[in-house]
Enzyme design. Structure first.
Site, PDB file in Angstrom:
ATOM      1  N   ASP A 111       0.850  -1.185   0.000  1.00 50.99           N
ATOM      2  CA  ASP A 111       0.000   0.000   0.000  1.00 50.99           C
ATOM      3  C   ASP A 111       0.890   1.240   0.000  1.00 50.99           C
ATOM      4  O   ASP A 111       2.119   1.136  -0.002  1.00 50.99           O
ATOM      5  CB  ASP A 111      -0.984  -0.034   1.174  1.00 50.99           C
ATOM      6  CG  ASP A 111      -0.258  -0.053   2.504  1.00 50.99           C
ATOM      7  OD1 ASP A 111       0.976   0.048   2.515  1.00 50.99           O
ATOM      8  OD2 ASP A 111      -0.931  -0.185   3.537  1.00 50.99           O
ATOM      9  N   ASP A 115      -8.018  -7.301  -0.171  1.00 56.07           N
ATOM     10  CA  ASP A 115      -7.160  -7.679   0.954  1.00 56.07           C
ATOM     11  C   ASP A 115      -7.881  -7.312   2.227  1.00 56.07           C
ATOM     12  O   ASP A 115      -8.735  -6.407   2.235  1.00 56.07           O
ATOM     13  CB  ASP A 115      -5.837  -6.893   0.936  1.00 56.07           C
ATOM     14  CG  ASP A 115      -6.033  -5.498   1.504  1.00 56.07           C
ATOM     15  OD1 ASP A 115      -6.643  -4.663   0.805  1.00 56.07           O
ATOM     16  OD2 ASP A 115      -5.635  -5.242   2.652  1.00 56.07           O
ATOM     17  N   CYS A 123     -14.453 -28.120   4.899  1.00 53.65           N
ATOM     18  CA  CYS A 123     -13.189 -27.440   4.595  1.00 53.65           C
ATOM     19  C   CYS A 123     -12.069 -28.448   4.331  1.00 53.65           C
ATOM     20  O   CYS A 123     -12.028 -29.519   4.932  1.00 53.65           O
ATOM     21  CB  CYS A 123     -12.812 -26.527   5.754  1.00 53.65           C
ATOM     22  SG  CYS A 123     -11.274 -25.616   5.502  1.00 53.65           S
ATOM     23  N   CYS A 142      -8.745 -27.633   4.653  1.00 53.22           N
ATOM     24  CA  CYS A 142      -7.468 -27.105   5.162  1.00 53.22           C
ATOM     25  C   CYS A 142      -6.800 -28.074   6.134  1.00 53.22           C
ATOM     26  O   CYS A 142      -7.418 -28.997   6.653  1.00 53.22           O
ATOM     27  CB  CYS A 142      -7.668 -25.723   5.809  1.00 53.22           C
ATOM     28  SG  CYS A 142      -8.201 -25.767   7.527  1.00 53.22           S
ATOM     29  N   CYS A 190      -8.593 -28.437   9.525  1.00 53.44           N
ATOM     30  CA  CYS A 190      -9.820 -29.240   9.517  1.00 53.44           C
ATOM     31  C   CYS A 190      -9.546 -30.712   9.220  1.00 53.44           C
ATOM     32  O   CYS A 190     -10.319 -31.578   9.611  1.00 53.44           O
ATOM     33  CB  CYS A 190     -10.824 -28.649   8.528  1.00 53.44           C
ATOM     34  SG  CYS A 190     -11.476 -27.064   9.110  1.00 53.44           S
ATOM     35  N   HIS A 244      -6.892 -21.782   8.816  1.00 56.05           N
ATOM     36  CA  HIS A 244      -8.270 -22.089   8.437  1.00 56.05           C
ATOM     37  C   HIS A 244      -8.989 -20.881   7.843  1.00 56.05           C
ATOM     38  O   HIS A 244      -9.616 -20.975   6.780  1.00 56.05           O
ATOM     39  CB  HIS A 244      -9.069 -22.627   9.623  1.00 56.05           C
ATOM     40  CG  HIS A 244     -10.519 -22.730   9.297  1.00 56.05           C
ATOM     41  ND1 HIS A 244     -11.037 -23.764   8.537  1.00 56.05           N
ATOM     42  CD2 HIS A 244     -11.556 -21.891   9.539  1.00 56.05           C
ATOM     43  CE1 HIS A 244     -12.322 -23.553   8.337  1.00 56.05           C
ATOM     44  NE2 HIS A 244     -12.665 -22.434   8.941  1.00 56.05           N
TER      45      HIS A 244
END
Lengths: 380, 380
Positions: free
Chosen positions: A95, A269, A307, A309, A312, A338
């Site tokens: 930024d 973002d 999920c 991930c 999980c 997660h």
């Protein structure tokens, strides 16, 4: 001038116009719409680069203001830029520092040449200008840089906002001039204007007339309602060029992501997924889960049964609750993994829905499952 | 009775008698001498199980007292024991809870039947006995359990120590009786006796006469000097059976590890590497490194040029310093990974030196490089 950042529009969703595209950078090409994890201080909190790749992260964001103050952009330049410093070989976006100057710094004074303020870390006097912001970002070496802007409160007066927007336009011109590394780094302009339609449209047109590598929509997600934000997008994105990336800054709730994609935004973002993760709030296909809640003490199911991930696939809600009750770092890690995977996967699903021209059906089902349709639903 | 824990002595180092062996558990067989990372609350701080495996960790230690209080051993039993709860399929060792009762708990009262005390978390009245400790450990389901012992200060009076040691022997007998899962869990006796040679020898002999799966040496690394500790080992380890594992509890400085191996110890645990890591202290082949020191600000070398860990292969000292100066979780992760790998690798080198009968030469070179030979050298 040849831009190192290229956007290719692959398809528009039939019913909404939502854009499917690719964003090409010197460090990889990424499908959009895309969510970018935030690594404020040259690290996405609690995550390694390898873990970020494993959850499908593409471009990550880092903060000019923070890194300029500490450890210093000259030091990062010496390390080979942010890519070398933090060992990240995919895309990076920085930024402009403007937002932090206005939200974090003390006793700021805005002048035509730039902003005088005191460091929030040690109180020393600092000065940030369009040229300085670009110089710092050139040293940081991100693939995508932002033009230095003022980010006034959404409900600032019309007169103030008009003056601010005009100054931000002049700052944008100065930033374009100052940019030294067009071969390696793209530069985006930032559209401001609060909730004033004519100012937003004028600013979008002014910036569009300059040769930026892409366009950001700033001054949103700063306290206004979702409805106010969506209204701004409704009249702003049509003013932006079709062949360049549109970036909505600071947005990361599932609802805002989906609604903004529908309104023609490509990339996003937000610190939300990692920030709430460290507080024990998990985003799941069934809505938010406060993992410290007693009801999860003996819940042996994964956080989100839908999920894919690491968290999980390997741990129970009961174990996650234990990690948070005992304030263990592993809890922060697993929750951050997660939540980031949740938003990245949401964008994968959104892209698939654009391909299949069923984004509105996807949205309807997602809102139902997530709990957005319930009375008094929270928005994140 | 068939023990689920078996020790096999492979070789003694020619000049010192240091033991090379294997320790067989229901969840894997491990080479000794070995350092065991500590996972107090069912997590080795900041690390995943996969990361622990990648640095060569074998058995990890977890704490009975902490887990009994939170989340509760019955809950962990329901999860399939610690292995299931924390997703760790290698060896686990639990302590007896005794040490924490004496170091953490408030207003304790030691009686023949056990110890009455108040929880350090919420002040509630608790009672831990040999039978209760074993019951809790049976629920936690570690491969190796510890007999419930009193751990008095090293310099406690002879009279008190003698009474305490005799009581710990009676507690050991009761623990052996109480143990319900001989098929899956071994039980070690703990030798106490402070710095009193006759008490240590008597206690070792008393415990040796009972059928434990291995023997721990407790009451060390509690404030006594290295020399006092080594002296205790000099007369204690010869009293322990050759065909069972010897475990020195709470020891984790490089010097204490090497000297204790020379004195016939097989396995060790300590919070030191992960605790100092979170404070920015890194253990390297050239000694301790305080990574926050200004001299590392632009040091682009890895933490330890001789180290093979993830941290040293991917990040600079300058980046590590930045992570610690900004208090980022990734700093804690990378430092923990490095320090644990450093001690695990040290033990790999020690095993290799035993194989090659050159342990004393290895020690001499290591001490020289680490800085132990310098005047006023710190011991860790």
């Amino acid at each position: 001038m040849e831009h190192p950042i290229k956007y290719t529009l692959l398809k528009k969703e039939k019913h909404t116009g939502a854009r499917l595209g690719t964003l090409e950078t010197p460090n990889g090409t990424y499908e959009t719409p895309m969510f970018m994890p935030v690594g404020t201080q040259a690290t996405v909190k609690a995550m390694t680069p390898e873990e970020l790749k494993s959850i499908g992260a593409g471009i990550i964001l880092s903060n000019t203001y923070h890194l300029w103050l500490r450890p210093g952009s000259d030091l990062i330049d010496e390390a080979g830029g942010l890519h070398g410093f933090m060992n990240w070989d995919q895309g990076i976006l920085t930024d402009s520092g403007g937002y932090q100057v206005f939200s974090l710094a003390d006793t700021r004074e805005i002048k035509e040449d730039g902003v005088h303020f005191k460091s929030h870390l040690d109180g020393r006097n600092l000065f940030l200008s369009p040229e300085k912001s670009i110089q710092v970002q050139n040293e940081l070496g991100a693939d995508i840089m932002m033009s230095f802007d003022e980010c006034p409160p959404f409900h600032e007066s019309y007169d103030y906002m008009k003056k601010s927007v005009d100054r931000t336009t002049r700052w944008a011109e100065r930033g374009l001039e100052a940019h030294q590394k067009w071969d390696k780094q793209g530069l985006f302009g930032i559209v401001q204007g609060g909730g004033y339609k004519d100012l937003r449209i004028q600013h979008a047109r002014d910036l569009r007339s300059m040769d930026f590598s892409g366009y950001s929509i700033g001054g949103l997600s700063v306290g206004e309602t979702h409805e106010e934000m969506f209204e701004v997008l409704d009249y702003t994105t049509p003013e932006l060029p079709e062949d360049k990336t549109r970036y909505l800054m600071g947005v990361g709730t599932p609802k805002a992501l989906i609604e903004s994609v529908i309104r023609g935004v490509d990339i996003f973002d937000c610190v939300l997924p990692t920030r709430v993760a460290r507080n024990g709030t998990l985003m799941t296909s069934q809505g938010r889960m406060r993992i410290k809640n007693a009801k999860y003490a003996r819940d042996w199911r994964p956080v989100d049964e839908k999920c894919d991930c690491y968290t999980c696939k390997n741990y129970s809600r009961a174990y996650m609750r234990h990690l948070f009750k005992t304030d263990e770092i592993l809890g922060h890690r697993l929750a951050s993994t997660h939540n980031l995977r949740f938003l990245i996967r949401l964008m994968e699903q959104v892209r698939e829905a654009i391909r299949n021209d069923n984004l509105l059906e996807f949205k309807e089902q997602f809102y139902e499952d997530y709990g957005y349709n319930e009375p008094n639903a929270l928005t994140y």
